[in-house]
Design a protein around this motif. Structure first.
Motif, PDB file in Angstrom:
ATOM      1  N   GLN A  48      45.129  36.073  42.780  1.00  9.57           N
ATOM      2  CA  GLN A  48      45.880  37.010  41.736  1.00  9.57           C
ATOM      3  C   GLN A  48      47.625  36.526  41.825  1.00  9.57           C
ATOM      4  O   GLN A  48      48.241  36.664  41.183  1.00  9.57           O
ATOM      5  CB  GLN A  48      45.696  38.456  42.274  1.00  9.57           C
ATOM      6  CG  GLN A  48      44.494  38.980  41.866  1.00  9.57           C
ATOM      7  CD  GLN A  48      44.083  38.781  40.172  1.00  9.57           C
ATOM      8  OE1 GLN A  48      45.018  39.005  39.385  1.00  9.57           O
ATOM      9  NE2 GLN A  48      42.908  38.385  39.847  1.00  9.57           N
ATOM     10  N   PHE A  84      37.502  42.118  36.800  1.00 11.76           N
ATOM     11  CA  PHE A  84      38.915  42.871  36.933  1.00 11.76           C
ATOM     12  C   PHE A  84      38.553  44.278  36.108  1.00 11.76           C
ATOM     13  O   PHE A  84      38.766  44.075  35.022  1.00 11.76           O
ATOM     14  CB  PHE A  84      39.778  42.120  36.617  1.00 11.76           C
ATOM     15  CG  PHE A  84      41.155  42.756  37.147  1.00 11.76           C
ATOM     16  CD1 PHE A  84      41.878  42.435  38.318  1.00 11.76           C
ATOM     17  CD2 PHE A  84      41.891  43.706  36.427  1.00 11.76           C
ATOM     18  CE1 PHE A  84      43.083  43.086  38.998  1.00 11.76           C
ATOM     19  CE2 PHE A  84      43.032  44.517  36.975  1.00 11.76           C
ATOM     20  CZ  PHE A  84      43.618  43.943  38.135  1.00 11.76           C
ATOM     21  N   THR A 118      40.605  37.685  31.494  1.00 16.30           N
ATOM     22  CA  THR A 118      41.632  36.712  31.918  1.00 16.30           C
ATOM     23  C   THR A 118      41.998  37.143  33.486  1.00 16.30           C
ATOM     24  O   THR A 118      42.775  36.134  34.145  1.00 16.30           O
ATOM     25  CB  THR A 118      42.964  36.770  31.039  1.00 16.30           C
ATOM     26  OG1 THR A 118      43.365  38.268  31.261  1.00 16.30           O
ATOM     27  CG2 THR A 118      42.456  36.662  29.632  1.00 16.30           C
ATOM     28  N   ARG A 119      41.856  38.152  34.176  1.00 15.22           N
ATOM     29  CA  ARG A 119      42.243  38.428  35.607  1.00 15.22           C
ATOM     30  C   ARG A 119      40.941  38.648  36.509  1.00 15.22           C
ATOM     31  O   ARG A 119      41.153  38.861  37.307  1.00 15.22           O
ATOM     32  CB  ARG A 119      43.127  39.877  35.500  1.00 15.22           C
ATOM     33  CG  ARG A 119      44.311  39.724  34.795  1.00 15.22           C
ATOM     34  CD  ARG A 119      44.912  40.861  34.455  1.00 15.22           C
ATOM     35  NE  ARG A 119      45.418  41.701  35.561  1.00 15.22           N
ATOM     36  CZ  ARG A 119      45.864  42.946  35.540  1.00 15.22           C
ATOM     37  NH1 ARG A 119      46.006  43.691  34.648  1.00 15.22           N
ATOM     38  NH2 ARG A 119      46.702  43.524  36.894  1.00 15.22           N
ATOM     39  N   SER A 120      39.882  38.402  35.724  1.00 11.98           N
ATOM     40  CA  SER A 120      38.620  38.423  36.556  1.00 11.98           C
ATOM     41  C   SER A 120      38.606  37.062  37.039  1.00 11.98           C
ATOM     42  O   SER A 120      39.372  35.938  36.916  1.00 11.98           O
ATOM     43  CB  SER A 120      37.234  38.436  35.677  1.00 11.98           C
ATOM     44  OG  SER A 120      37.521  39.802  35.039  1.00 11.98           O
ATOM     45  N   GLN A 151      48.573  33.474  40.195  1.00 10.32           N
ATOM     46  CA  GLN A 151      48.640  33.538  39.004  1.00 10.32           C
ATOM     47  C   GLN A 151      49.928  34.133  38.499  1.00 10.32           C
ATOM     48  O   GLN A 151      50.472  34.099  37.367  1.00 10.32           O
ATOM     49  CB  GLN A 151      47.244  34.440  38.480  1.00 10.32           C
ATOM     50  CG  GLN A 151      45.998  33.593  38.411  1.00 10.32           C
ATOM     51  CD  GLN A 151      44.910  34.445  37.755  1.00 10.32           C
ATOM     52  OE1 GLN A 151      45.118  35.062  36.878  1.00 10.32           O
ATOM     53  NE2 GLN A 151      43.714  34.461  38.487  1.00 10.32           N
ATOM     54  N   CYS A 152      50.105  35.459  39.406  1.00 10.66           N
ATOM     55  CA  CYS A 152      51.421  36.092  38.975  1.00 10.66           C
ATOM     56  C   CYS A 152      52.687  35.211  39.200  1.00 10.66           C
ATOM     57  O   CYS A 152      53.558  35.105  38.167  1.00 10.66           O
ATOM     58  CB  CYS A 152      51.755  37.218  40.155  1.00 10.66           C
ATOM     59  SG  CYS A 152      53.310  38.180  40.140  1.00 10.66           S
ATOM     60  N   ASP A 189      39.135  43.144  32.031  1.00  9.48           N
ATOM     61  CA  ASP A 189      39.915  41.958  31.699  1.00  9.48           C
ATOM     62  C   ASP A 189      39.395  40.682  32.106  1.00  9.48           C
ATOM     63  O   ASP A 189      39.599  40.423  33.483  1.00  9.48           O
ATOM     64  CB  ASP A 189      41.382  42.509  32.251  1.00  9.48           C
ATOM     65  CG  ASP A 189      42.312  41.359  31.374  1.00  9.48           C
ATOM     66  OD1 ASP A 189      42.005  40.350  30.908  1.00  9.48           O
ATOM     67  OD2 ASP A 189      43.539  41.535  31.733  1.00  9.48           O
ATOM     68  N   TYR A 195      35.422  35.039  34.894  1.00 11.86           N
ATOM     69  CA  TYR A 195      36.649  34.676  34.307  1.00 11.86           C
ATOM     70  C   TYR A 195      36.702  34.058  32.853  1.00 11.86           C
ATOM     71  O   TYR A 195      35.580  33.050  32.587  1.00 11.86           O
ATOM     72  CB  TYR A 195      37.629  33.540  35.195  1.00 11.86           C
ATOM     73  CG  TYR A 195      38.753  32.971  34.594  1.00 11.86           C
ATOM     74  CD1 TYR A 195      40.090  33.964  34.534  1.00 11.86           C
ATOM     75  CD2 TYR A 195      38.756  31.603  34.268  1.00 11.86           C
ATOM     76  CE1 TYR A 195      41.173  33.422  33.997  1.00 11.86           C
ATOM     77  CE2 TYR A 195      39.909  31.338  33.508  1.00 11.86           C
ATOM     78  CZ  TYR A 195      41.229  32.156  33.478  1.00 11.86           C
ATOM     79  OH  TYR A 195      42.620  31.544  32.841  1.00 11.86           O
ATOM     80  N   LEU A 217      49.511  43.125  38.751  1.00 13.92           N
ATOM     81  CA  LEU A 217      48.106  43.811  38.903  1.00 13.92           C
ATOM     82  C   LEU A 217      47.836  44.870  38.293  1.00 13.92           C
ATOM     83  O   LEU A 217      46.966  45.376  38.328  1.00 13.92           O
ATOM     84  CB  LEU A 217      48.172  43.927  40.394  1.00 13.92           C
ATOM     85  CG  LEU A 217      47.832  42.758  41.480  1.00 13.92           C
ATOM     86  CD1 LEU A 217      47.591  42.978  42.892  1.00 13.92           C
ATOM     87  CD2 LEU A 217      46.779  41.927  40.859  1.00 13.92           C
TER      88      LEU A 217
END
Length: 446
Positions: free
Chosen positions: A357, A20, A61-63, A360-361, A59, A68, A218
């Protein structure tokens, strides 16, 4: 490679699919990448980055996949806020005061329309980078009520064949977007506390807020957050030209009826095209929000990467919000069940990386989720913790024996308060809506 924590600056020669990207070594406007934060999904994107940039920041944590990495915390280290000061959990008295503060504000929304605007924008707190939940609820409530009012006026305008007040609607969405930036949890709460029992209006506001929260998550620009919010609010206005009997039919639609309902997308686009200066990107999002990754959507049957990203985001948000609300032909499902359904639609109706994503959001315990704690107590999630998503702020509603808690209190699980047995509080499980007879939207408002 260099970096601080799980944000790392690397050479573009080291890029891998699944990373990410959060920053690049030149202005975004000088590249084809306008998202200001995106998931690297294919070789074409990778080559383009290598062509335009020498280094990027990723990042972890967002990969996704092998790229990740979760944040690692020292459980024995003191918890510090963004201001650097050590944070401690409030004592019992403070926790009860905090609970009463939230309950008082929430109770004030029951059956009430807020017309008086608050004079001062809520302050962003240094310790967590957000406005106080209760302050944001009070400030944004009149804005949300104005949005509902604007939606009713929009329907009347369409029925009367007069122009829609697009600048007014866009301005209100901008105010909601600002609230989402200050405290997304507050706006998510307002979609619950301000429900009107008129599905079309409730759904429009629900989609608009969730879409903006997703866009913020995002890392999209403020303009893109606003555009998605506007698309979410207006994407179904064409349904006013659909036979209400079909929209309220309790059973499944036949093929001819479904074709008639699908025309609402065309109706919406035509209504908005009448406004010469209407944002073309918002219009493109609305036109494609029912397209699906596998080509089974409508009206054009677009598939894969030919669907604009904002339209994909609007489609996922629309589906989630529809599943979690009662319809004439189907009862609402829990947030957990809705997320399970979306997960099953990976790489069919929705792109897998975007589903990841979105999940996760929203988080495992979204706002309003009833949870059972390891103490036996039952509470409702009133605020997410951005640092550790599995440790939200909870309002305790039921005692360990499941009797009504006479003196409700809040628990910030991030600060690891102890149970009566001396163990840190943790969530055992999410509970279905109405568990133990509790309606999390209304229980504490009685």
């Amino acid at each position: 490679m260099r970096g601080n924590g799980l944000n790392q600056t690397i050479s573009t020669r080291e890029l891998k699919i699944g990373m990410f990207v959060v920053a690049i070594d030149r202005p975004w406007t000088e590249t084809p990448f306008m998202m200001q934060g995106f998931l690297l999904e294919n070789v074409d994107q990778l080559r383009a980055l290598q062509h335009y940039c020498r280094s990027v920041t990723i990042d972890r944590t967002r990969s996704i996949g092998d790229q990740y990495s979760a944040k690692v915390f020292d459980k024995d280290a003191p918890l510090r806020g963004a201001d650097g000061f050590v944070r401690k959990h409030p004592d019992v008295t403070e926790s009860r005061v905090g609970a009463q503060r939230f309950i008082k504000v929430a109770r004030g929304f029951k059956g009430k329309i807020h017309t008086l605007r608050q004079p001062h924008v809520p302050r962003i707190r240094i310790e967590d980078g957000r406005s106080r939940l209760e302050s944001e609820l009070l400030y944004s409530a009149p804005i949300v009520d104005d949005v509902f009012r604007a939606l009713r006026e929009t329907q009347l305008a369409i029925d009367s064949n007069v122009a829609i007040d697009v600048p007014q609607i866009s301005g209100l969405v901008g105010e909601m977007a600002a609230g989402v930036q200050r405290n997304p949890d507050a706006l998510l709460w307002l979609t619950r506390l301000k429900r009107t029992d008129q599905y079309a209006y409730d759904h429009a506001v629900n989609v608009s807020v969730h879409a903006m929260v997703f866009a913020r998550f995002l890392g999209l620009s403020g303009k893109q957050v606003h555009q998605l919010g506007l698309a979410g609010l207006l994407q179904d206005i064409g349904k006013v030209q659909i036979d209400y009997g079909l929209l309220s039919k309790p059973g499944p639609l036949d093929e001819r009826e479904f074709e008639h309902v699908k025309a609402h997308v065309t109706h919406t686009v035509r209504l908005l095209q009448a406004h010469r200066d209407f944002d073309a990107e918002v219009l493109a999002t609305i036109a494609a929000h029912h397209e699906r990754f596998d080509g089974t959507g409508y009206p054009r049957g677009l598939e894969g990467m030919s669907i604009p990203l904002p339209a994909e985001m609007a489609g996922i948000t629309d589906a989630y919000c529809a599943m979690t609300r009662d319809r004439v032909y189907r009862e609402a499902v829990s947030s957990q069940r809705a997320m399970e359904t979306l997960n099953q639609l990976r790489n069919t109706q929705f792109r897998d990386t975007l589903v990841d994503q979105f999940l996760q959001c929203i988080g495992l315990y979204p706002i309003g989720t009833l949870v059972e704690l390891n103490s036996g107590e039952v509470g409702v999630v009133i605020q997410q913790n951005q640092v550790r998503r599995l440790q939200p702020r909870v309002l305790v509603l039921l005692a360990p024996d499941k009797s009504v808690e006479r003196f409700p209190r809040t628990l910030d699980l991030l600060m690891q308060p102890d149970t009566a047995d001396g163990e840190p509080y943790r969530i055992l499980q999410a509970l279905p809506p109405n568990a133990f007879g509790i309606d999390p939207n209304d229980f504490f408002l009685a």
